[in-house]
Design a protein around this motif. Structure first.
Motif, mmCIF file in Angstrom:
data_model
loop_
_atom_site.group_PDB
_atom_site.id
_atom_site.type_symbol
_atom_site.label_atom_id
_atom_site.label_comp_id
_atom_site.label_asym_id
_atom_site.label_seq_id
_atom_site.Cartn_x
_atom_site.Cartn_y
_atom_site.Cartn_z
ATOM 1 N N GLY A 127 34.420 40.838 31.884
ATOM 2 C CA GLY A 127 35.386 39.786 31.601
ATOM 3 C C GLY A 127 36.755 40.065 32.215
ATOM 4 N N HIS A 128 36.855 41.136 32.982
ATOM 5 C CA HIS A 128 38.124 41.503 33.612
ATOM 6 C C HIS A 128 38.461 40.561 34.759
ATOM 7 C CE1 HIS A 128 37.761 46.010 32.298
ATOM 8 N NE2 HIS A 128 37.935 45.195 31.285
ATOM 9 N N SER A 129 39.747 40.379 35.012
ATOM 10 C CA SER A 129 40.169 39.536 36.130
ATOM 11 C C SER A 129 40.158 40.341 37.423
ATOM 12 C CB SER A 129 41.550 38.942 35.873
ATOM 13 O OG SER A 129 42.499 39.958 35.692
ATOM 14 N N ILE A 130 39.678 39.717 38.469
ATOM 15 C CA ILE A 130 39.523 40.347 39.776
ATOM 16 C C ILE A 130 40.494 39.697 40.752
ATOM 17 C CG2 ILE A 130 37.924 40.833 41.676
ATOM 18 C CD1 ILE A 130 37.127 42.169 39.020
ATOM 19 N N ASP A 131 41.092 40.507 41.598
ATOM 20 C CA ASP A 131 41.991 40.003 42.625
ATOM 21 C C ASP A 131 41.414 40.326 43.985
ATOM 22 O OD1 ASP A 131 44.101 38.979 44.019
ATOM 23 O OD2 ASP A 131 45.580 40.373 43.247
ATOM 24 N N ASN A 165 42.425 45.037 35.220
ATOM 25 C CA ASN A 165 42.327 45.647 33.909
ATOM 26 C C ASN A 165 41.863 47.097 33.899
ATOM 27 O OD1 ASN A 165 41.275 42.569 33.724
ATOM 28 N ND2 ASN A 165 42.693 43.060 32.083
ATOM 29 N N CYS A 166 41.237 47.538 34.960
ATOM 30 C CA CYS A 166 40.755 48.919 35.007
ATOM 31 C C CYS A 166 40.821 49.416 36.450
ATOM 32 C CB CYS A 166 39.332 49.033 34.438
ATOM 33 S SG CYS A 166 38.046 48.257 35.445
ATOM 34 N N ASP A 167 40.276 50.575 36.717
ATOM 35 C CA ASP A 167 40.372 51.177 38.051
ATOM 36 C C ASP A 167 39.265 50.742 39.004
ATOM 37 O OD1 ASP A 167 42.665 52.578 37.440
ATOM 38 O OD2 ASP A 167 41.559 54.293 36.657
ATOM 39 N N TRP A 168 38.475 49.746 38.641
ATOM 40 C CA TRP A 168 37.378 49.287 39.486
ATOM 41 C C TRP A 168 37.916 48.645 40.759
ATOM 42 C CZ3 TRP A 168 36.068 44.774 41.780
ATOM 43 C CH2 TRP A 168 34.782 44.676 42.307
ATOM 44 N N PHE A 169 37.223 48.900 41.876
ATOM 45 C CA PHE A 169 37.523 48.193 43.116
ATOM 46 C C PHE A 169 36.298 48.226 44.016
ATOM 47 C CE2 PHE A 169 38.449 52.551 44.111
ATOM 48 C CZ PHE A 169 38.039 52.714 45.426
ATOM 49 N N ALA A 170 36.239 47.303 44.954
ATOM 50 C CA ALA A 170 35.168 47.255 45.945
ATOM 51 C C ALA A 170 35.828 47.267 47.316
ATOM 52 C CB ALA A 170 34.313 46.008 45.769
ATOM 53 N N SER A 227 32.282 40.481 47.305
ATOM 54 C CA SER A 227 32.351 39.340 46.398
ATOM 55 C C SER A 227 31.285 39.423 45.325
ATOM 56 C CB SER A 227 32.212 38.034 47.182
ATOM 57 O OG SER A 227 33.318 37.851 48.027
ATOM 58 N N LYS A 228 30.086 39.812 45.706
ATOM 59 C CA LYS A 228 28.991 39.961 44.734
ATOM 60 C C LYS A 228 29.329 41.042 43.715
ATOM 61 C CE LYS A 228 24.515 39.979 43.360
ATOM 62 N NZ LYS A 228 24.592 40.411 41.989
ATOM 63 N N MET A 264 39.759 43.749 50.326
ATOM 64 C CA MET A 264 39.560 44.605 49.186
ATOM 65 C C MET A 264 39.581 43.756 47.918
ATOM 66 S SD MET A 264 41.843 47.821 48.046
ATOM 67 C CE MET A 264 41.150 48.989 46.947
ATOM 68 N N LYS A 265 38.767 44.077 46.997
ATOM 69 C CA LYS A 265 38.745 43.418 45.695
ATOM 70 C C LYS A 265 39.028 44.499 44.656
ATOM 71 C CE LYS A 265 35.876 39.664 47.071
ATOM 72 N NZ LYS A 265 36.865 38.844 47.686
ATOM 73 N N PHE A 266 39.899 44.163 43.691
ATOM 74 C CA PHE A 266 40.203 45.137 42.655
ATOM 75 C C PHE A 266 40.390 44.448 41.322
ATOM 76 C CE2 PHE A 266 44.246 43.820 44.308
ATOM 77 C CZ PHE A 266 45.054 43.717 43.195
ATOM 78 N N CYS A 267 40.279 45.222 40.261
ATOM 79 C CA CYS A 267 40.369 44.734 38.898
ATOM 80 C C CYS A 267 41.795 44.927 38.376
ATOM 81 C CB CYS A 267 39.381 45.500 38.020
ATOM 82 S SG CYS A 267 39.385 44.961 36.304
#
Length: 65
Positions: free
Chosen positions: A31-35, A6-11, A20-21, A1-4
Motif C-alpha cells: 500500500g506504499h506510494s511509489i515514485d 514509505n520504506c527503502d524499497w527501490f527498483a 513498473s511491474k 528509477m522507481k522508489f518507495c
C-alpha cells in the motif's frame, strides 16, 4: 528509477517494464506510494535545522488557535 516514499524499497537496473511491474507489486503488497523518476538516484530532502523546524511548527500551531 522507481522508489518507495514509505520504506527503502527501490527498483533500478531492469527494463522500464520490469521496474513498473516490480513497483506495482510493491504497491499491492504494502500500500506504499511509489515514485517514478528520471534520475539515477533517490531524491533526498534538503537538510534543515530540526530546532528551527520545531520552532516554526509551534509558531504556526499557536497562530492557528
Amino acid at each position: 528509477m522507481k522508489f518507495c516514499h514509505n520504506c527503502d524499497w527501490f527498483a533500478d537496473g531492469d527494463t522500464e517494464r520490469e521496474r513498473s511491474k516490480l513497483a506495482l507489486d510493491h504497491f499491492v503488497e504494502t500500500g506504499h506510494s511509489i515514485d517514478s523518476s528520471d534520475s539515477v538516484g533517490r531524491p533526498t530532502p534538503p537538510s534543515i535545522c530540526e530546532e528551527l523546524l520545531v520552532r516554526e511548527l509551534v509558531r504556526a500551531a499557536s497562530a492557528a488557535d
